[in-house]
Design a protein around this motif. Structure first.
Motif, PDB file in Angstrom:
ATOM      1  N   LEU A 213       2.369   0.509   1.572  1.00  0.00           N
ATOM      2  CA  LEU A 213       2.452   1.782   2.293  1.00  0.00           C
ATOM      3  C   LEU A 213       2.833   2.922   1.356  1.00  0.00           C
ATOM      4  N   LEU A 214       3.709   2.627   0.398  1.00  0.00           N
ATOM      5  CA  LEU A 214       4.100   3.652  -0.568  1.00  0.00           C
ATOM      6  C   LEU A 214       2.916   4.034  -1.464  1.00  0.00           C
ATOM      7  N   ILE A 215       2.082   3.063  -1.816  1.00  0.00           N
ATOM      8  CA  ILE A 215       0.871   3.361  -2.594  1.00  0.00           C
ATOM      9  C   ILE A 215      -0.052   4.287  -1.804  1.00  0.00           C
ATOM     10  N   ILE A 216      -0.220   3.999  -0.512  1.00  0.00           N
ATOM     11  CA  ILE A 216      -1.078   4.831   0.342  1.00  0.00           C
ATOM     12  C   ILE A 216      -0.539   6.254   0.426  1.00  0.00           C
ATOM     13  N   VAL A 217       0.780   6.378   0.646  1.00  0.00           N
ATOM     14  CA  VAL A 217       1.388   7.704   0.715  1.00  0.00           C
ATOM     15  C   VAL A 217       1.206   8.440  -0.612  1.00  0.00           C
ATOM     16  N   GLY A 218       1.396   7.737  -1.722  1.00  0.00           N
ATOM     17  CA  GLY A 218       1.205   8.355  -3.018  1.00  0.00           C
ATOM     18  C   GLY A 218      -0.213   8.843  -3.233  1.00  0.00           C
TER      19      GLY A 218
ATOM     20  N   VAL B 297       6.027  -2.643   2.299  1.00  0.00           N
ATOM     21  CA  VAL B 297       6.645  -1.385   1.876  1.00  0.00           C
ATOM     22  C   VAL B 297       5.914  -0.819   0.666  1.00  0.00           C
ATOM     23  N   GLY B 298       5.637  -1.682  -0.311  1.00  0.00           N
ATOM     24  CA  GLY B 298       4.955  -1.232  -1.516  1.00  0.00           C
ATOM     25  C   GLY B 298       3.552  -0.714  -1.243  1.00  0.00           C
TER      26      GLY B 298
ATOM     27  N   GLY C 277       2.441  12.396  -6.557  1.00  0.00           N
ATOM     28  CA  GLY C 277       1.658  11.324  -5.952  1.00  0.00           C
ATOM     29  C   GLY C 277       1.626  10.088  -6.829  1.00  0.00           C
ATOM     30  N   ARG C 278       1.466  10.306  -8.130  1.00  0.00           N
ATOM     31  CA  ARG C 278       1.456   9.175  -9.055  1.00  0.00           C
ATOM     32  C   ARG C 278       2.790   8.436  -9.053  1.00  0.00           C
ATOM     33  N   ALA C 279       3.888   9.195  -8.997  1.00  0.00           N
ATOM     34  CA  ALA C 279       5.215   8.579  -8.996  1.00  0.00           C
ATOM     35  C   ALA C 279       5.406   7.698  -7.757  1.00  0.00           C
ATOM     36  N   LEU C 280       5.013   8.207  -6.606  1.00  0.00           N
ATOM     37  CA  LEU C 280       5.138   7.430  -5.368  1.00  0.00           C
ATOM     38  C   LEU C 280       4.278   6.173  -5.431  1.00  0.00           C
ATOM     39  N   ALA C 281       3.031   6.343  -5.878  1.00  0.00           N
ATOM     40  CA  ALA C 281       2.130   5.189  -5.969  1.00  0.00           C
ATOM     41  C   ALA C 281       2.635   4.171  -6.988  1.00  0.00           C
ATOM     42  N   ALA C 282       3.188   4.667  -8.094  1.00  0.00           N
ATOM     43  CA  ALA C 282       3.690   3.764  -9.134  1.00  0.00           C
ATOM     44  C   ALA C 282       4.858   2.929  -8.617  1.00  0.00           C
ATOM     45  N   ASP C 283       5.757   3.564  -7.885  1.00  0.00           N
ATOM     46  CA  ASP C 283       6.863   2.815  -7.290  1.00  0.00           C
ATOM     47  C   ASP C 283       6.323   1.812  -6.279  1.00  0.00           C
TER      48      ASP C 283
END
Length: 429
Positions: free
Chosen positions: A113-118, A110-111, A264-270
C-alpha cells in the motif's frame, strides 16, 4: 545513477555542511556511518524483541532496506530505515490471533500500500494527501497508536520493576540533560545500563548467548495472508506516510534543498523495504529521527555515510551472537524503555498538531481528536464476520469519518466548513 561523491574537507565555518552528493575522507565517513548505526540501534532492536521477531533478521532487512532506499531515491536523500514502532500493536495482536505468519502478511500489505501511495504521489503530488489526511487526522492516528501500547509497557515493567525503574530514570536523564551524540544514544545507553544491572542480579538467561555461533545466517520466516488481520495494519500506513513526509521535509530544510520531488520515491522506497522485510521475517521499516539528529549535530548529510551504516548493519546481522544478546534483554528493561518510547510515539501525534497549528477551538478538530483517542486508548474491538477491528483501526476510521463527515455537513448547511488550516504533517520517524 553513479555511486560517486565529491570529496570535501571539513572546515570550522559555521555555515559549512556536507551535502548528500559530497563526502569527507573515507576514514571519517566510516566513522560517521558507524555513528548512524549506534544511533538507530537502540530503537531498532527493541521492535523485534517486543514483537517476537528475530532481531538479526530485522537488522538484516533494515540494512538491505536502507540500500534500496538510497538506490530508489537516486542516492540524493540521506536516510536510514530502522524498525517502525507504529506496527508493534498490530503485529502483537496478529501474532496472538493467528501466529507470526499472519503478522508478516500484514506487513507485506502495509508495504504494498505504501508503494501504491508513493507512486500516486510521484505522479500527482501530495495535495490529495493533504486533503485526505490533514494534520488533525494524522496527529490523532499517530497519537492513538502510541497510547494504545500503554498496557504492553505496563506488563513488561511489572515483570522487573527494579531494572525497569533504573532504565526509565536513566533514559529520562540522558534525554533531558544531554545533547549531541550522548543525547542521541539515550535509548542505547539506558538499555545497556539496565541490561548490565539485570546481569548482575541474575535476571538474564545467557544460555542462548553461549550457544549461538559467531557467524551464520539470520532466521527467515514466510508470511501467511489472512483478511481478518489486515484492518489492524491500515493505520500504520498513515503513520509511515507521516514519518516519511516529515523526513523529506526535515532534510530539505536542513540542507536548504527542495527535496519534495523525491517524496513519492521516498514513500515507495520505504514500501519496497517493508514488503521485502515482511516476505523474509523482518519488521516494517521507517526513516529515523535519531539519524536526523546525528546529521543535525554533525552537519554531514552525505549519503556515503548511510551506505556504510547499511553495510555495518548487514554485517552485524550475520553474527547470531549479536542477535542472541539482543533477544536476551529482560522484560523489565524493555518495560522501562517502552514507558518512554511508547509515550513519545503518542506525543509525536501532539507534535503534529502543534507544528501545524491545529485550532482546537473548532468543534471539528475537537471531535476528530477526542473520540479516536478514547477508542484507541481503551482498545475498543468490533467483530464483523471474520474481520476483527481493534482500537487502533476503529480509532483511525473514526478520525477519518468524523473529520470528513463534519466537513460535508458543514458545506451542506451552507456554511464554510471549519478547517485546521494547515498543510501536511512535518514529523520524522
Amino acid at each position: 545513477m553513479a555511486l560517486t561523491w565529491t570529496r570535501v574537507d571539513s572546515r570550522t565555518d559555521p555555515d559549512f555542511v556536507v551535502a548528500p552528493g559530497e563526502r569527507l575522507s573515507w576514514p571519517r565517513t566510516l566513522g560517521l556511518g558507524a555513528q548512524h548505526v549506534v544511533a538507530m540501534f537502540g530503537a531498532t532492536f527493541l521492535v523485534p524483541v517486543l514483537t517476537g521477531f528475530p532481531p538479526a533478521t530485522t537488522l538484516l532487512f533494515s540494512g538491505v532496506g536502507t540500500i534500496l532506499f538510497l538506490l530508489i531515491t537516486g542516492n540524493r536523500l540521506p536516510s536510514y530505515l530502522g524498525s517502525s514502532f507504529s506496527v508493534i500493536a498490530p503485529v502483537t495482536a496478529a501474532v496472538a490471533a493467528q501466529g507470526t505468519g499472519s503478522a508478516l502478511g500484514g506487513l507485506v500489505a502495509v508495504g504494498v500500500l505504501l508503494i501504491i501511495v508513493g507512486g500516486i504521489v510521484q505522479l500527482a503530488g501530495t495535495h490529495w494527501l493533504d486533503l485526505t489526511l490533514p494534520p488533525v487526522v494524522t496527529g490523532a492516528i499517530v497519537a492513538l497508536i502510541g497510547f494504545n501500547l500503554a498496557p504492553a509497557a505496563k506488563t513488561n515493567f511489572e515483570a522487573g520493576p527494579l531494572v525497569g525503574i533504573v532504565t526509565l530514570v536513566l533514559l529520562i536523564v540522558v534525554l533531558a540533560f544531554f545533547r549531541g551524540m550522548i543525547g542521541r544514544l539515550a535509548i542505547f545507553l539506558a538499555v545497556a545500563a539496565g541490561y548490565l544491572l539485570a546481569l548482575i542480579l541474575g535476571d538474564v538467561d545467557t544460555s542462548g548467548i553461549a550457544a549461538a555461533p559467531w557467524i551464520g545466517l539470520p532466521q527467515f520466516q514466510t508470511p501467511a495472508f489472512s483478511l481478518s488481520v489486515l484492518p489492524m495494519f491500515l493505520p500504520a500506513v498513515i503513520a509511515l506516510i507521516a514519518e516519511n513526509i516529515g523526513h523529506v521535509k526535515s532534510v530539505g530544510q536542513m540542507t536548504r534543498t527542495d527535496l519534495d520531488p523525491l517524496m513519492g520515491r521516498a514513500l515507495a522506497a520505504d514500501g519496497v523495504a517493508t514488503t521485502l522485510a515482511g516476505l523474509g521475517g523482518g519488521s516494517a521499516t521507517t526513516t529515523y529521527a535519531e539519524n536526523i539528529g546525528v546529521m543535525a549535530a554533525t552537519r554531514v548529510y552525505s549519503t556515503a555515510a548511510y551506505w556504510v551504516a547499511a553495510a555495518v548493519a548487514i554485517g552485524l546481522s550475520l553474527c547470531p551472537k549479536v542477535g542472541a544478546v539482543i533477544s536476551a534483554i529482560p522484560a523489565g528493561v524493555l518495560g522501562g524503555a517502552t514507558v518512554v518510547l511508547y509515550g513519545l510515539v503518542g506525543i509525536l501525534g501532539v507534535r503534529i498538531w502543534l507544528t501545524n497549528h491545529v485550532d482546537f477551538s473548532q468543534p471539528i478538530n475537537q471531535m476528530t481528536a477526542a473520540v479516536p483517542l478514547i477508542i484507541g486508548i481503551a482498545d475498543f474491538t468490533w467483530q464483523a464476520g471474520n474481520l476483527t477491528f481493534t482500537g487502533i483501526a476503529l480509532g483511525s476510521i473514526a478520525a477519518l469519518l468524523i473529520y470528513h463527515g463534519m466537513r460535508v455537513l458543514g458545506f451542506r448547511q451552507g456554511r464554510e466548513a471549519p478547517t485546521d488550516g494547515a498543510p501536511a504533517a512535518d514529523v520524522s520517524g
